[in-house]
Design a protein around this motif. Sequence first.
Motif, short mmCIF file in Angstrom:
data_model
loop_
_atom_site.label_atom_id
_atom_site.label_comp_id
_atom_site.label_asym_id
_atom_site.label_seq_id
_atom_site.Cartn_x
_atom_site.Cartn_y
_atom_site.Cartn_z
N CYS A 94 -25.13 -8.45 4.27
CA CYS A 94 -24.84 -7.05 4.61
C CYS A 94 -24.32 -6.28 3.39
CB CYS A 94 -23.81 -6.99 5.74
SG CYS A 94 -24.41 -7.62 7.33
N MET A 98 -26.22 -3.05 2.16
CA MET A 98 -25.55 -1.88 2.72
C MET A 98 -24.52 -1.26 1.78
SD MET A 98 -25.11 -3.37 6.62
CE MET A 98 -24.45 -1.88 7.34
N SER A 157 -26.48 4.87 9.78
CA SER A 157 -27.89 5.14 9.48
C SER A 157 -28.65 3.91 8.98
CB SER A 157 -27.99 6.25 8.42
OG SER A 157 -27.31 5.85 7.23
N HIS A 158 -27.99 2.77 8.88
CA HIS A 158 -28.64 1.56 8.39
C HIS A 158 -29.62 1.00 9.44
CE1 HIS A 158 -24.74 1.81 6.23
NE2 HIS A 158 -25.49 1.48 5.20
N HIS A 159 -30.47 0.09 9.00
CA HIS A 159 -31.44 -0.54 9.91
C HIS A 159 -30.70 -1.28 11.02
CE1 HIS A 159 -34.61 -3.27 11.32
NE2 HIS A 159 -35.47 -2.35 10.86
N ILE A 160 -31.27 -1.28 12.21
CA ILE A 160 -30.62 -1.89 13.38
C ILE A 160 -30.30 -3.36 13.16
CG2 ILE A 160 -32.90 -2.30 14.40
CD1 ILE A 160 -29.61 -1.68 16.31
N ALA A 161 -31.20 -4.10 12.48
CA ALA A 161 -30.94 -5.52 12.22
C ALA A 161 -29.73 -5.71 11.33
CB ALA A 161 -32.17 -6.16 11.58
N ASN A 162 -29.57 -4.86 10.34
CA ASN A 162 -28.42 -4.96 9.44
C ASN A 162 -27.12 -4.61 10.17
OD1 ASN A 162 -30.19 -5.58 7.37
ND2 ASN A 162 -30.36 -3.45 6.68
N ARG A 163 -27.19 -3.65 11.06
CA ARG A 163 -25.99 -3.27 11.82
C ARG A 163 -25.56 -4.38 12.77
NH1 ARG A 163 -27.36 1.35 14.99
NH2 ARG A 163 -29.50 1.45 14.25
#
Length: 272
Positions: A94, A98, A157-163
């Motif tokens: 992450c 991120m 605003s990050h990609h859903i997988a990263n969140r």
Amino acid sequence: MKAPRRPIYAVITWLRRQPPKVKAFLAVVAGMATLVLLRAIIHDHDNLFVAAEAVHSIGISVLIFKLMKDKTCDGLSLKSQELTAMFLAVRLYCSFVMEYDMHTLLDLATLATTLWVIYMIRFNLKSSGMEDKDSFPLYYVVVPCAFLALLIHPTTSHHIANRICWAFCVYLEAVSVLPQLHVMQNTKIIEPFTAHYVFALGIARFLSCAHWVLQVLDSRGHLLIALGHGLWPSMVLISEIVQTFILADFCYYYVQSVFGGQLVLRLPYGAV
């Protein structure tokens, strides 16, 4: 003539005689007083998070010293180290995708030392392992953390997988010490190096929790908005508080043992 007792021993004796509710109340008061003190003497509260990571690294260093000096992993939970490596690896991922910063380097160093501890326990010192005591099923914590991360995660605003990964490492870190506490509950007698390591984890968790609480207070709640909307900001704080309270009971007995001059920590029934 009997020598007078030191004030600290008198205080500890008084604390031992108090009922659990009084001890819990005093612990909350002490925690709040410490937060006020930290807020007054530390102006950049990001330093608290750096200090927490540094103390965690020191705790890992204590483990490595124990493994190399005593040539035994007696009292250590391999599963707890594996959970630590898991959440550190996810947090590193992450961080790279991120918010790459100094904390990324600190996590990288901590992950490297944790993997070294795992290697030594699994291969070099396998004969001295405690598989019968280290019986806490990892899926008891990994599966609920993964499920919770799917439900409650940042709304940035990050990609859903990263969140989802970010949420997973936050939740997993909060409970990663449970297998180690399970081992200590089974053995009851804890040798010094293991006690020092777990106490270091307790201090690190308190500093990290203090960092988030003071950041929220200083930003007058704006930090919670920056973390996203919904339940996620509250879950971050709850996870930090859960980590702190999971280790609070052990830290109490550790301090009591140190002031009592005991080299080996003996836990009463039901502790941690």
